[in-house]
Design a protein around this motif. Structure first.
Motif, mmCIF file in Angstrom:
data_model
loop_
_atom_site.group_PDB
_atom_site.id
_atom_site.type_symbol
_atom_site.label_atom_id
_atom_site.label_comp_id
_atom_site.label_asym_id
_atom_site.label_seq_id
_atom_site.Cartn_x
_atom_site.Cartn_y
_atom_site.Cartn_z
ATOM 1 N N UNK A 37 0.702 -1.380 0.057
ATOM 2 C CA UNK A 37 -0.154 -0.025 -0.054
ATOM 3 C C UNK A 37 0.906 1.170 0.117
ATOM 4 N N UNK A 38 1.842 1.346 0.840
ATOM 5 C CA UNK A 38 2.814 2.444 0.786
ATOM 6 C C UNK A 38 3.545 2.678 -0.808
ATOM 7 N N UNK A 39 3.802 1.449 -1.217
ATOM 8 C CA UNK A 39 4.278 1.766 -2.698
ATOM 9 C C UNK A 39 3.570 2.477 -3.542
ATOM 10 N N UNK A 40 2.210 2.141 -3.783
ATOM 11 C CA UNK A 40 1.157 2.931 -4.420
ATOM 12 C C UNK A 40 0.345 4.106 -3.718
ATOM 13 N N UNK A 41 0.749 4.422 -2.644
ATOM 14 C CA UNK A 41 0.454 5.845 -1.916
ATOM 15 C C UNK A 41 -0.974 5.633 -1.548
ATOM 16 N N UNK A 42 -1.511 4.485 -0.985
ATOM 17 C CA UNK A 42 -2.622 4.189 -0.389
ATOM 18 C C UNK A 42 -2.545 4.503 0.941
ATOM 19 N N UNK A 43 -3.244 5.438 1.716
ATOM 20 C CA UNK A 43 -2.953 5.728 3.098
ATOM 21 C C UNK A 43 -3.484 4.671 4.268
ATOM 22 N N UNK A 44 -3.274 3.264 3.972
ATOM 23 C CA UNK A 44 -3.825 2.659 4.973
ATOM 24 C C UNK A 44 -3.134 2.688 6.408
ATOM 25 N N UNK A 45 -4.079 2.269 7.656
ATOM 26 C CA UNK A 45 -3.791 2.620 8.803
ATOM 27 C C UNK A 45 -2.279 2.626 9.379
ATOM 28 N N UNK A 46 -1.679 1.470 9.087
ATOM 29 C CA UNK A 46 -0.360 1.139 9.385
ATOM 30 C C UNK A 46 0.606 2.134 8.912
ATOM 31 N N UNK A 47 0.466 2.723 7.655
ATOM 32 C CA UNK A 47 1.311 3.484 7.000
ATOM 33 C C UNK A 47 1.359 4.849 7.722
ATOM 34 N N UNK A 48 -0.157 5.131 7.921
ATOM 35 C CA UNK A 48 -0.157 6.753 8.685
ATOM 36 C C UNK A 48 -0.065 6.665 10.062
ATOM 37 N N UNK A 49 -0.571 5.827 10.847
ATOM 38 C CA UNK A 49 -0.570 5.645 12.159
ATOM 39 C C UNK A 49 0.353 5.027 12.995
ATOM 40 N N UNK A 50 0.910 4.190 12.206
ATOM 41 C CA UNK A 50 1.788 3.357 12.674
ATOM 42 C C UNK A 50 1.390 2.030 13.160
ATOM 43 N N UNK A 51 2.274 1.013 13.496
ATOM 44 C CA UNK A 51 1.719 -0.183 13.681
ATOM 45 C C UNK A 51 1.061 -0.660 15.046
ATOM 46 N N UNK A 52 1.625 -0.023 16.162
ATOM 47 C CA UNK A 52 1.162 -0.001 17.395
ATOM 48 C C UNK A 52 -0.245 0.786 17.344
#
Length: 355
Positions: free
Chosen positions: A233-248
């Motif tokens: 998701x990060x590779x294509x710029x889709x802002x999924x929760x783990x990429x924006x908020x972080x894993x924890x």
């Protein structure tokens, strides 16, 4: 979620390859597409495979379970055979249409994600215009099936699910907000409303509870997959929760939604909408689901526990709705409270007045 049927859910409903697998192909039709792309094979058989791929049948299977079970609950037993048939057919067509339109919209990012790059459009086997026309045709056919052979209310709800999925989720939220799967995922909670409306011609409190169960189930279910696939998701710029908020923080949100989901799933029991059989099974399933979420949070390496949670969450929802159906059969002929009725199909109102 490259892509909640009626009728519509993210790709999270489909089972991707295991994290340590060599291939990201997820279905037989996609594997066939890979073979066709390599050999440049064509023909009618491959075309039919591609049409099936566009509808995402593995996603739809769970959506149809969440459409069928409310019909059993509302009927307190097996629903009318013809109504069930047309409702299932309409549900497949509407969900398939929404999924095809989703592939049309996401064709740019699908070309850059391993598990989606061999879909019909990015692989070059189908043109974008052809796929869009196919999706619109399926949606229109579904609306006709519901309106003419079931009732108008179910047709409107099914179409609302498609429009919500396409415009609210895919066109707007998916690429702009980490809340995409929360707000947009509501599209996948429409099937229980459609099933209930098809069986009763109305929307009652129990139907709303079933909608909310799927709504609150979707974030922990899909975020488990997003944790594993966050690099894609990060590779294509889709802002999924783990990429924006972080894993924890994503895991904390998963726990929060689960703590809402488990007691919410018992809501219909409090006023007689569902009975003791369902209450016992739902409690056990809820404890199982919560345990899996906690395992993800406590793991030093979360990948395998997150993958297990993702797979088990699919089974959780299927078993939960199956338990509702069992409860409906066990209570055959018994008095049941659907709760407050919020909406009635105009045709049913006219029919009742004429009697």
């Amino acid at each position: 979620m490259s892509d909640v049927s009626v009728t519509f859910v993210p790709d999270g409903f489909a089972a991707p390859a295991r994290p340590d697998a060599d291939s990201d192909m997820t279905t037989a039709t996609q594997r066939a597409g890979m073979a066709a792309a390599r050999s440049r094979a064509g023909g009618v058989r491959q075309l039919l495979r591609d049409y099936v791929t566009l509808t995402k049948p593995r996603i739809i299977s769970l959506l149809l379970v969440t459409t069928w079970a409310p019909m059993v609950i509302a009927s307190r037993g097996w629903p009318d055979g013809w109504t069930l048939l047309w409702t299932m057919l309409g549900g497949y067509l509407m969900a398939g249409g929404a999924n095809a339109i989703n592939m049309y919209i996401d064709r740019d990012i699908d070309a850059h994600m391993p598990r989606t790059k061999l879909r019909p459009i990015p692989s070059g086997r189908m043109s974008p215009g052809h796929v869009l026309a196919f999706g619109i045709t399926l949606g229109a056919a579904s609306f006709a099936v519901y309106a003419l052979l079931v009732n108008v209310l179910s047709a409107v709800l099914a179409m609302a699910g498609l429009l919500y999925y396409v415009f609210i989720y895919t066109r707007w939220l998916k690429r702009t907000s980490p809340q995409n799967i929360v707000i947009g995922g509501a599209a996948g909670a429409f099937p229980p409303l459609v099933g209930w409306a098809a069986a009763t011609g109305e929307i009652s409190l129990t139907a709303v509870y079933l909608f909310l169960i799927v709504f609150f189930w979707t974030p922990p279910h899909f975020w488990a997959l997003a944790l594993v696939k966050q690099k894609d998701y990060g590779r294509v710029g889709v802002p999924m929760a783990p990429n924006v908020w972080g894993e924890r923080e994503t895991m904390r949100q998963m726990l929060l939604y689960t703590l809402i989901l488990v007691p919410l799933s018992l809501g219909p029991v409090t006023y007689g909408g569902l009975g003791a059989t369902y209450a016992v099974i739902a409690t056990l399933l809820g404890a199982w689901f919560l345990r899996d979420v906690m395992r993800v949070m406590r793991a030093a390496d979360y990948v395998r526990p997150a993958w297990a949670l993702y797979r088990n969450s699919l089974l959780y929802l299927a078993l939960l709705f199956a338990a509702m159906a069992v409860d409906g059969v066990v209570a055959r002929g018994a008095e049941v409270s659907p709760g407050v009725v919020f909406v009635k199909d105009p045709g049913h109102v006219v029919s009742a007045l004429s009697r």
